[in-house]
Scaffold this motif. Structure first.
Motif, PDB file in Angstrom:
ATOM      1  N   GLU A   1     -26.522  19.189  25.719  1.00 18.22           N
ATOM      2  CA  GLU A   1     -25.470  19.128  25.327  1.00 18.22           C
ATOM      3  C   GLU A   1     -23.748  19.715  25.822  1.00 18.22           C
ATOM      4  O   GLU A   1     -22.800  19.815  25.773  1.00 18.22           O
ATOM      5  N   LEU A   2     -23.915  21.417  26.346  1.00 20.06           N
ATOM      6  CA  LEU A   2     -22.945  21.110  26.418  1.00 20.06           C
ATOM      7  C   LEU A   2     -22.638  20.338  27.940  1.00 20.06           C
ATOM      8  O   LEU A   2     -21.321  20.423  27.400  1.00 20.06           O
ATOM      9  N   VAL A   3     -23.150  19.905  28.569  1.00 19.28           N
ATOM     10  CA  VAL A   3     -22.758  18.591  29.477  1.00 19.28           C
ATOM     11  C   VAL A   3     -21.795  17.544  28.678  1.00 19.28           C
ATOM     12  O   VAL A   3     -21.119  17.033  29.517  1.00 19.28           O
ATOM     13  N   ASN A   4     -22.880  17.040  27.936  1.00 17.24           N
ATOM     14  CA  ASN A   4     -21.738  15.692  27.234  1.00 17.24           C
ATOM     15  C   ASN A   4     -21.328  16.603  26.306  1.00 17.24           C
ATOM     16  O   ASN A   4     -19.369  15.454  26.411  1.00 17.24           O
ATOM     17  N   GLU A   5     -20.372  17.683  25.993  1.00 15.74           N
ATOM     18  CA  GLU A   5     -20.070  18.608  25.624  1.00 15.74           C
ATOM     19  C   GLU A   5     -18.383  18.329  26.481  1.00 15.74           C
ATOM     20  O   GLU A   5     -17.063  18.053  26.207  1.00 15.74           O
ATOM     21  N   LEU A   6     -18.745  19.154  27.281  1.00 17.29           N
ATOM     22  CA  LEU A   6     -17.701  19.039  29.070  1.00 17.29           C
ATOM     23  C   LEU A   6     -17.212  17.598  28.997  1.00 17.29           C
ATOM     24  O   LEU A   6     -15.713  17.389  29.326  1.00 17.29           O
ATOM     25  N   ILE A   7     -18.131  16.252  29.451  1.00 13.01           N
ATOM     26  CA  ILE A   7     -17.840  15.266  29.560  1.00 13.01           C
ATOM     27  C   ILE A   7     -16.979  14.309  27.904  1.00 13.01           C
ATOM     28  O   ILE A   7     -15.778  14.266  28.609  1.00 13.01           O
ATOM     29  N   ASN A   8     -17.277  15.102  26.445  1.00 16.14           N
ATOM     30  CA  ASN A   8     -16.405  14.780  26.074  1.00 16.14           C
ATOM     31  C   ASN A   8     -14.882  15.377  25.842  1.00 16.14           C
ATOM     32  O   ASN A   8     -14.044  14.618  25.707  1.00 16.14           O
ATOM     33  N   ILE A   9     -15.261  16.764  26.255  1.00 13.57           N
ATOM     34  CA  ILE A   9     -13.768  17.258  26.780  1.00 13.57           C
ATOM     35  C   ILE A   9     -12.662  16.422  27.873  1.00 13.57           C
ATOM     36  O   ILE A   9     -11.652  15.834  27.366  1.00 13.57           O
ATOM     37  N   TYR A  10     -13.352  16.221  28.602  1.00 17.25           N
ATOM     38  CA  TYR A  10     -12.944  15.177  29.903  1.00 17.25           C
ATOM     39  C   TYR A  10     -11.726  14.028  29.758  1.00 17.25           C
ATOM     40  O   TYR A  10     -11.038  13.913  29.888  1.00 17.25           O
ATOM     41  N   GLU A  11     -13.600  13.755  28.408  1.00 17.72           N
ATOM     42  CA  GLU A  11     -12.027  11.709  28.229  1.00 17.72           C
ATOM     43  C   GLU A  11     -11.526  12.156  27.398  1.00 17.72           C
ATOM     44  O   GLU A  11      -9.854  11.294  27.155  1.00 17.72           O
ATOM     45  N   THR A  12     -11.370  12.989  27.080  1.00 19.55           N
ATOM     46  CA  THR A  12     -10.446  13.227  25.106  1.00 19.55           C
ATOM     47  C   THR A  12      -8.857  13.366  26.225  1.00 19.55           C
ATOM     48  O   THR A  12      -7.996  13.491  25.646  1.00 19.55           O
ATOM     49  N   SER A  13      -9.275  14.587  27.232  1.00 23.14           N
ATOM     50  CA  SER A  13      -7.804  14.699  27.969  1.00 23.14           C
ATOM     51  C   SER A  13      -7.379  13.368  28.202  1.00 23.14           C
ATOM     52  O   SER A  13      -6.134  13.390  28.728  1.00 23.14           O
ATOM     53  N   GLU A  14      -8.361  12.644  29.573  1.00 23.51           N
ATOM     54  CA  GLU A  14      -7.560  11.732  30.335  1.00 23.51           C
ATOM     55  C   GLU A  14      -7.319  10.945  29.011  1.00 23.51           C
ATOM     56  O   GLU A  14      -6.251  10.186  29.924  1.00 23.51           O
ATOM     57  N   TYR A  15      -7.665  10.366  27.751  1.00 26.42           N
ATOM     58  CA  TYR A  15      -7.004   9.293  26.766  1.00 26.42           C
ATOM     59  C   TYR A  15      -5.826   9.891  26.716  1.00 26.42           C
ATOM     60  O   TYR A  15      -4.998   9.708  26.642  1.00 26.42           O
ATOM     61  N   THR A  16      -5.553  11.337  26.915  1.00 26.69           N
ATOM     62  CA  THR A  16      -4.186  12.151  26.188  1.00 26.69           C
ATOM     63  C   THR A  16      -2.955  11.811  27.208  1.00 26.69           C
ATOM     64  O   THR A  16      -2.009  11.330  26.495  1.00 26.69           O
ATOM     65  N   LEU A  17      -4.472  12.382  28.467  1.00 26.78           N
ATOM     66  CA  LEU A  17      -2.569  11.824  29.804  1.00 26.78           C
ATOM     67  C   LEU A  17      -2.272  10.634  29.492  1.00 26.78           C
ATOM     68  O   LEU A  17      -0.751  10.182  30.102  1.00 26.78           O
ATOM     69  N   PHE A  18      -3.371   9.914  29.370  1.00 31.43           N
ATOM     70  CA  PHE A  18      -2.819   7.909  29.600  1.00 31.43           C
ATOM     71  C   PHE A  18      -2.003   7.934  28.851  1.00 31.43           C
ATOM     72  O   PHE A  18      -0.812   6.856  28.848  1.00 31.43           O
TER      73      PHE A  18
END
Length: 47
Positions: A26-43
């Motif tokens: 659960e923790l790793v999935n949450e961290l991946i989601n945060i990373y993907e959201t941040s990456e999308y926002t920066l893009f």
């Protein structure tokens, strides 16, 4: 099923982030989601 070997320091850092009975999955999935959201926002910010 694939396995991942983690160093003790990494496990300690994950343990510090866990909430109550949260599993590592659960923790790793949450961290991946945060990373993907941040990456999308920066893009999108470059538009």
């Amino acid at each position: 099923m694939p396995t991942v070997e983690l160093e003790e320091e990494t496990i300690e850092r994950l343990d510090a982030l866990r909430v109550e009975d949260e599993s590592y999955d659960e923790l790793v999935n949450e961290l991946i989601n945060i990373y993907e959201t941040s990456e999308y926002t920066l893009f999108r910010a470059g538009d």
